[in-house]
Every structure is written in structure tokens, then in C-alpha cells.
Design a protein around this motif. Structure first.
Motif, PDB file in Angstrom:
ATOM      1  N   GLU A 100      27.608 -29.421 -21.778  1.00 57.49           N
ATOM      2  CA  GLU A 100      25.962 -30.734 -21.960  1.00 57.49           C
ATOM      3  C   GLU A 100      24.609 -30.650 -21.337  1.00 57.49           C
ATOM      4  N   GLY A 101      23.680 -30.186 -21.430  1.00 56.24           N
ATOM      5  CA  GLY A 101      22.606 -30.656 -20.905  1.00 56.24           C
ATOM      6  C   GLY A 101      22.159 -29.433 -20.330  1.00 56.24           C
ATOM      7  N   ALA A 102      23.202 -28.760 -20.175  1.00 55.78           N
ATOM      8  CA  ALA A 102      22.898 -26.796 -19.500  1.00 55.78           C
ATOM      9  C   ALA A 102      22.279 -26.342 -20.028  1.00 55.78           C
ATOM     10  N   GLU A 103      20.561 -26.261 -19.792  1.00 57.85           N
ATOM     11  CA  GLU A 103      19.633 -25.134 -20.604  1.00 57.85           C
ATOM     12  C   GLU A 103      20.241 -22.781 -20.748  1.00 57.85           C
ATOM     13  N   PHE A 104      21.158 -23.024 -19.403  1.00 54.69           N
ATOM     14  CA  PHE A 104      21.350 -21.545 -19.061  1.00 54.69           C
ATOM     15  C   PHE A 104      22.449 -21.280 -18.762  1.00 54.69           C
ATOM     16  N   VAL A 105      23.784 -20.375 -19.185  1.00 53.43           N
ATOM     17  CA  VAL A 105      24.628 -19.961 -18.517  1.00 53.43           C
ATOM     18  C   VAL A 105      24.675 -18.248 -17.733  1.00 53.43           C
ATOM     19  N   ASP A 106      25.160 -17.843 -17.509  1.00 55.49           N
ATOM     20  CA  ASP A 106      26.233 -16.814 -17.189  1.00 55.49           C
ATOM     21  C   ASP A 106      27.100 -16.262 -18.083  1.00 55.49           C
ATOM     22  N   VAL A 107      27.201 -14.958 -18.455  1.00 52.71           N
ATOM     23  CA  VAL A 107      28.723 -14.646 -19.596  1.00 52.71           C
ATOM     24  C   VAL A 107      28.814 -13.304 -18.219  1.00 52.71           C
ATOM     25  N   VAL A 108      30.488 -13.185 -17.968  1.00 52.67           N
ATOM     26  CA  VAL A 108      30.891 -12.055 -17.242  1.00 52.67           C
ATOM     27  C   VAL A 108      32.478 -12.002 -18.311  1.00 52.67           C
ATOM     28  N   GLY A 109      31.905 -10.804 -18.908  1.00 50.17           N
ATOM     29  CA  GLY A 109      32.581 -10.168 -19.640  1.00 50.17           C
ATOM     30  C   GLY A 109      33.015  -8.315 -19.200  1.00 50.17           C
ATOM     31  N   THR A 110      34.146  -8.080 -20.139  1.00 48.02           N
ATOM     32  CA  THR A 110      34.576  -6.406 -20.020  1.00 48.02           C
ATOM     33  C   THR A 110      33.703  -5.758 -20.770  1.00 48.02           C
ATOM     34  N   SER A 111      33.227  -4.532 -20.807  1.00 53.81           N
ATOM     35  CA  SER A 111      32.613  -3.907 -21.603  1.00 53.81           C
ATOM     36  C   SER A 111      33.258  -2.900 -22.906  1.00 53.81           C
TER      37      SER A 111
END
Length: 204
Positions: A100-111
Motif C-alpha cells: 500500500e502506497g508503493a509506487e514501483f516493485v520488482d518482480v522475479v520469475g522463471t521464464s
């Protein structure tokens, strides 16, 4: 940095305030249980181990069952460590509210795994030659991979055909469009690596 383990639900689109249709990825983020708290005195570094997703007890090792019992929780399928600014205790539950209130995030996944692919699909090569003047089998070939008598070898790192996909991919600075706490959902702008239903890590 603080974060959560989640599951990629899929992609959809939402309308922005100015009427634009924005593509977005829906991620089920948490709730995650604190299963271990690492300290400098005991482990040499500070971190919090979070667990997400249910798992059958018969498929869980005794060592892992001991960790889950200490945290007073059921067996979990996925574990990951994060650094939190706030103090968390064993057995605490961390929810999507932290975004809540965060503007940007990094997402880590397996392609997605795509098997053995050639240079056109894997590296974006344009192919060799033209489709006329009698040539019939060189359209998607890589062309020369090095000189002959000198250096008489193929340099390491030469872009060639091979296994494609199945790699750990971090997509940085995805804009947070919406957080839906009652359903543990977070909507981020654009796409992230992984198939629908795959496990991802969301870093604040």
C-alpha cells in the motif's frame, strides 16, 4: 528490501483515469508466514524467511517440518528470504498490505521454457542471404561463426542456437496500479516472466 512470495494469476487490462487501456499482470501476493528470523549473532546477517503456498505433510522432509512446527504453521511449498525494516516475529503473517502506497516493485520469475531454438528466435538474427537466386536452405541460418586459420576456434559466448527459456528473470520498476487486500491481489503495469500459476517474488 521487503517483499512477498506470490503466484502469477495472468494478464488483463484496466482503464486509467485519462481513459487509456493499460495492460497489467495480476499477482496473488501472500499471505506469507514468517518461518525463520535470521540474526547477525547467529547467522551472520539479518533476514526474514517467508513461506507461501500449501504442501502435503507426506511430501515434506522432517527437517522442514521442524521449521514449520516452530513457526506454528502448516507445511508450505515455497520459501524465500527478504530484508524487512520492521521487526517481525516467528509465526507472523505478512500480507499484501505492505505494498500500500508503493509506487514501483520488482518482480522475479522463471521464464517459460521454449526448448531448443535457433538464432532467429533466440537472439533476433535476421537470417542469411535472400530468398531468391537459387538458395533454398539458408534463410534462418546463423552464418559465419568465426575465421578459419586464425584464431582457428569459436570464441566463448558466440550467439548460437540452444536451450531457450527457463531462466530466472527480474523485471524492474513495474508500476503498481492497484492493491486489493481483501483478495490478496496486486496489479502491476506490463508483463513479468513466468507462466500463469508460476511462483514469483515481489520486491518493494
Amino acid at each position: 528490501m521487503p517483499g512477498l512470495i506470490g503466484r502469477k494469476i495472468g494478464m488483463t487490462s484496466v482503464f486509467s483515469a485519462d481513459g487509456k487501456n493499460v495492460p497489467c499482470t495480476v499477482i496473488e501476493a501472500g499471505p506469507c508466514v514468517v518461518t525463520q528470523v535470521k540474526s547477525v549473532e547467529k547467522d551472520g546477517y539479518e533476514a526474514v524467511q517467508l513461506a507461501f503456498g500449501e504442501k502435503k505433510e507426506k511430501n515434506t522432509t522432517k527437517a522442514m517440518m521442524g521449521i514449520f512446527k516452530k513457526a506454528n504453521t502448516t507445511p508450505k511449498a515455497h520459501l524465500a528470504e527478504f530484508k524487512f525494516d520492521t521487526e517481525l516475529n516467528l509465526g507472523d503473517t505478512v500480507t499484501v498490505d505492505i505494498f500500500e502506497g508503493a509506487e514501483f516493485v520488482d518482480v522475479v520469475g522463471t521464464s517459460k521454457g521454449k526448448g531448443f531454438q535457433g538464432v532467429v528466435k533466440r537472439h533476433g538474427f535476421g537470417g542469411v542471404g535472400q530468398a531468391t537466386h537459387g538458395q533454398d536452405d539458408r534463410l534462418r541460418k546463423p552464418g559465419s561463426i568465426g575465421a578459419c586459420s586464425y584464431p582457428a576456434k569459436v570464441f566463448k559466448g558466440m550467439r548460437m542456437g540452444g536451450q531457450m527459456g527457463g531462466d530466472r528473470v527480474t523485471t524492474q520498476n513495474l508500476k503498481v496500479l492497484k492493491v486489493i487486500p481483501e483478495h490478496n491481489l496486486i496489479l502491476v503495469k506490463g508483463s513479468c516472466a513466468g507462466y500463469n500459476g508460476s511462483t514469483v517474488l515481489i520486491n518493494k
